[in-house]
Every structure is written in C-alpha cells, then in structure tokens.
Scaffold this active site. Structure first.
Site, short mmCIF file in Angstrom:
data_model
loop_
_atom_site.label_atom_id
_atom_site.label_comp_id
_atom_site.label_asym_id
_atom_site.label_seq_id
_atom_site.Cartn_x
_atom_site.Cartn_y
_atom_site.Cartn_z
N ARG A 155 -5.24 -12.24 15.94
CA ARG A 155 -4.76 -10.88 15.69
C ARG A 155 -4.71 -10.07 16.99
NH1 ARG A 155 -3.20 -12.85 11.89
NH2 ARG A 155 -3.52 -12.40 9.68
N ARG B 194 -14.24 -14.42 4.05
CA ARG B 194 -14.77 -13.41 4.97
C ARG B 194 -15.04 -12.07 4.26
NH1 ARG B 194 -9.32 -12.38 8.73
NH2 ARG B 194 -8.46 -10.76 7.39
N ASP C 100 11.70 3.60 3.25
CA ASP C 100 11.48 2.20 3.64
C ASP C 100 12.74 1.73 4.36
OD1 ASP C 100 9.32 -0.13 2.59
OD2 ASP C 100 11.25 -0.93 3.23
N THR D 267 -1.11 -7.93 -0.82
CA THR D 267 0.22 -7.29 -0.85
C THR D 267 1.26 -8.39 -0.60
OG1 THR D 267 0.26 -6.89 1.53
CG2 THR D 267 -0.73 -5.17 0.15
N ILE E 134 0.84 -1.21 0.00
CA ILE E 134 0.00 0.00 0.00
C ILE E 134 0.87 1.26 0.00
CG2 ILE E 134 -1.80 1.26 1.27
CD1 ILE E 134 -2.52 -1.54 2.58
N TYR F 238 -1.74 -7.49 17.05
CA TYR F 238 -1.99 -6.61 15.89
C TYR F 238 -3.22 -5.74 16.14
CZ TYR F 238 -2.72 -5.28 10.98
OH TYR F 238 -2.89 -4.58 9.81
P1 NAD Z 1 3.82 -5.01 3.33
O1 NAD Z 1 3.61 -5.51 4.73
O2 NAD Z 1 3.82 -5.99 2.21
O3 NAD Z 1 5.17 -4.18 3.26
C1 NAD Z 1 5.60 -3.50 4.40
C2 NAD Z 1 6.75 -2.58 4.04
O4 NAD Z 1 7.18 -2.04 5.28
C3 NAD Z 1 7.94 -3.29 3.42
O5 NAD Z 1 8.37 -2.55 2.29
C4 NAD Z 1 8.98 -3.27 4.54
O6 NAD Z 1 10.31 -3.21 4.06
C5 NAD Z 1 8.57 -2.02 5.30
N1 NAD Z 1 9.01 -2.01 6.69
C6 NAD Z 1 9.03 -3.04 7.56
N2 NAD Z 1 9.55 -2.64 8.74
C7 NAD Z 1 9.86 -1.34 8.60
C8 NAD Z 1 10.44 -0.37 9.46
N3 NAD Z 1 10.83 -0.69 10.70
N4 NAD Z 1 10.62 0.88 9.00
C9 NAD Z 1 10.25 1.21 7.74
N5 NAD Z 1 9.71 0.35 6.87
C10 NAD Z 1 9.52 -0.92 7.30
O7 NAD Z 1 2.78 -3.85 3.04
P2 NAD Z 1 1.22 -3.80 3.29
O8 NAD Z 1 0.62 -5.16 3.41
O9 NAD Z 1 0.75 -2.84 2.26
O10 NAD Z 1 1.09 -3.15 4.74
C11 NAD Z 1 1.36 -1.78 4.95
C12 NAD Z 1 0.56 -1.31 6.14
O11 NAD Z 1 -0.83 -1.56 5.92
C13 NAD Z 1 0.89 -1.99 7.48
O12 NAD Z 1 0.86 -1.04 8.51
C14 NAD Z 1 -0.22 -3.00 7.64
O13 NAD Z 1 -0.47 -3.31 9.00
C15 NAD Z 1 -1.38 -2.22 7.04
N6 NAD Z 1 -2.51 -3.06 6.62
C16 NAD Z 1 -2.32 -4.04 5.72
C17 NAD Z 1 -3.40 -4.83 5.35
C18 NAD Z 1 -3.23 -5.96 4.37
O14 NAD Z 1 -4.14 -6.80 4.30
N7 NAD Z 1 -2.16 -6.01 3.60
C19 NAD Z 1 -4.66 -4.60 5.91
C20 NAD Z 1 -4.82 -3.55 6.82
C21 NAD Z 1 -3.73 -2.78 7.18
#
Ligand code: NAD
Length: 245
Positions: free
Chosen positions: A144, A205, A36, A182, A17, A147
């Site tokens: 979760r 779900r 990142d 993702t 995202i 989380y």
């Molecule tokens: P992802 O989890 O696939 O990627 C996460 C990115 O964060 C990676 O590029 C990683 O290198 C970076 N990262 C990890 N630790 C880090 C740190 N300490 N500092 C900086 N960067 C760091 O991406 P996603 O699934 O799009 O998730 C992004 C956010 O969206 C997260 O906060 C996640 O909780 C939230 N989210 C995701 C979903 C889902 O279903 N994918 C749903 C709701 C919320």
C-alpha cells in the site's frame, strides 16, 4: 432530522461508502448532491440531486462548485487503491494516486471554500470530511505504498484546512476506515492470485473477525457533517474494528 436543510456535496457516491453516505445524509434531512464519474451508478438515488463529476477534472470541479452554491457540508469520498510495494510503483501509478486521492480533494475544498465561509458566517458552522484510511500515516500495510502515502497526505491536508479556518466556523476532519466490504474491495479480492485466501487474509487482520460494512462507517460521516461534532476538527477519525488497537 440531524442535518435538516444542510446542503452537502458527496463525491464518488455511485457505490460503496459514498453511496451509502449520500442516502444516510439525505435520510437525516440534508439536501444532498451526489456525484460520481460513472453516471450509471447514480441511478436509484431517489430524491437526491445527482451529477456526473470526475474529481480529477479541474473545470468540472469549478462547474459543480458553481452549480451547488454555498455548502454546509462536503464529503470528499473519491479515491483509488494502488496495490503494490515500493518496487512495484511506476511513476504514473504514483501520480495517479496523488492526483485522485489528494490533488482533486484539495481542489474541491478550495473551490467550495468561499461558499462554505459564506454559510458559516450565517450559521456559525460548516464541515468537510475527507476520505483517508487507516492505511496512511496511522499504520503501514504491505503493498500500500502509493495508497498509504497519498492517504497520509489527506490527513495532513485536512489538518491544515482545519487550522486555517477554525476561527471562521469551518471544521475539517479526515475519515480513516478499516477494510470495508465494497465493490472495489471485492474486485481487489477477485483479482488476487488466490481470491479465497485473499479474503481470509483481509479478515485475519481484523480483531473483530469480520470486514466492516458501509453501515459501520456511515454513522461517522453523518456525525462529522452534523452539528453534533461541532467541537471536533482537524482529527483523523478511525473506524477500523480495532485494527490499530
Ligand atoms: P469503491 O472504490 O467501490 O467505489 C469508488 C467510486 O468512486 C465508484 O463509484 C467510482 O465510479 C468512483 N470514482 C472513481 N474515480 C472517480 C473520479 N475520478 N471522480 C469521481 N468518482 C470516481 O468505493 P469504496 O471502497 O467505498 O471507497 C471509497 C473511498 O473510501 C476511497 O477513497 C477509498 O480509498 C476509501 N477507503 C475504502 C476502504 C475500503 O476498504 N473499501 C477503506 C478505507 C478507505
């Protein structure tokens, strides 16, 4: 151009995202700094300023805040999913979830706030988007616990920031996506005992019958960081395909 010349910092912009958001924000005219922890993942973000940033490193957070200068927008996207119920949680997992999902987010908001207040004084507005989830204070999901608790804290943090700075032109909202396809979701599916069933369960779900793509989520990020959302603050914005209907 809905974000012309707005200076916006994005964390976790290497994939998922965060990356899709950085590209969409830049396409709307924003001057994006995409960060990142993994510098390799930032390649290919053409025309966008990039920087390595581990959001859990307080000195690095101070340094990036100084480097980017006064901001019009911040998208705090970094976060981690701990998979497990109450009885599966070790203290270190809980601490890590809160350190990355909440404490780091608070620190970034705190470090960029003086600059944002400066910008808001000039332009009348600046906006923070903090990444929460539908799995939070909004809805409980199995496995979760750490989380959901940490993402509930993100909603509380965002509302508190919104309340403190509303009169100074700062808006702060929490983004609450459903399940988004993702790289990290793919690795959660791959590491399940039965990956095929795990993917089916995630989709089952979803009332709309499919997972979200990043393109379902990004328009809300652009909206919240644009002046179109100028009357929206302190909200938990759900984009969940109807899971919480
Ligand atoms: P992802 O989890 O696939 O990627 C996460 C990115 O964060 C990676 O590029 C990683 O290198 C970076 N990262 C990890 N630790 C880090 C740190 N300490 N500092 C900086 N960067 C760091 O991406 P996603 O699934 O799009 O998730 C992004 C956010 O969206 C997260 O906060 C996640 O909780 C939230 N989210 C995701 C979903 C889902 O279903 N994918 C749903 C709701 C919320």
């Amino acid at each position: 151009m809905r974000l012309k010349d707005k200076a916006i910092l994005v964390t976790a912009a290497g994939q998922g995202i965060g990356r899709a958001s950085a590209l969409a924000l830049a396409a709307e005219g924003a001057k994006v700094t995409a960060t990142d922890i993994n510098g390799d993942l930032l390649s290919g973000l053409d025309g966008i300023e990039t920087a390595v940033l581990d959001v859990t490193d307080p000195n690095a957070v101070k340094a990036i805040a100084a480097q980017v200068g006064p901001l019009d927008g911040l998208f705090n996207c970094a976060g981690v999913v701990h998979n497990g119920s109450l009885l599966d949680i070790e203290d270190k997992d809980w601490d890590f979830a809160f350190s990355l999902n909440v404490t780091a987010m608070m620190r970034i908001c705190r470090e960029v706030m003086p600059g944002m207040l400066e910008r808001a004084q000039e332009t009348g507005t600046a906006s923070i988007v903090n990444m929460a989830s539908m799995a939070s204070s909004i809805k409980g999901f199995p496995n979760r616990t750490a989380y959901g608790a940490s993402k509930a804290a993100v909603i509380g943090l965002s509302k508190a920031i919104a309340a403190d700075y509303v009169k100074q032109g700062i808006r702060c909202n929490a983004l609450c996506p459903g399940t988004v396809d993702t790289p990290s979701l793919r690795s959660r599916i791959a590491s399940a005992a039965d990956p095929v069933q795990a993917e089916r369960d995630f989709i089952a779900r979803q009332p709309m019958g499919r997972l979200a793509t990043v393109d379902d989520i990004v328009p809300m990020v652009v909206y919240l960081l644009s002046d179109e959302s100028r009357f929206v603050s302190g909200q938990a914005m759900l984009v969940d395909g109807g899971v919480t209907i």
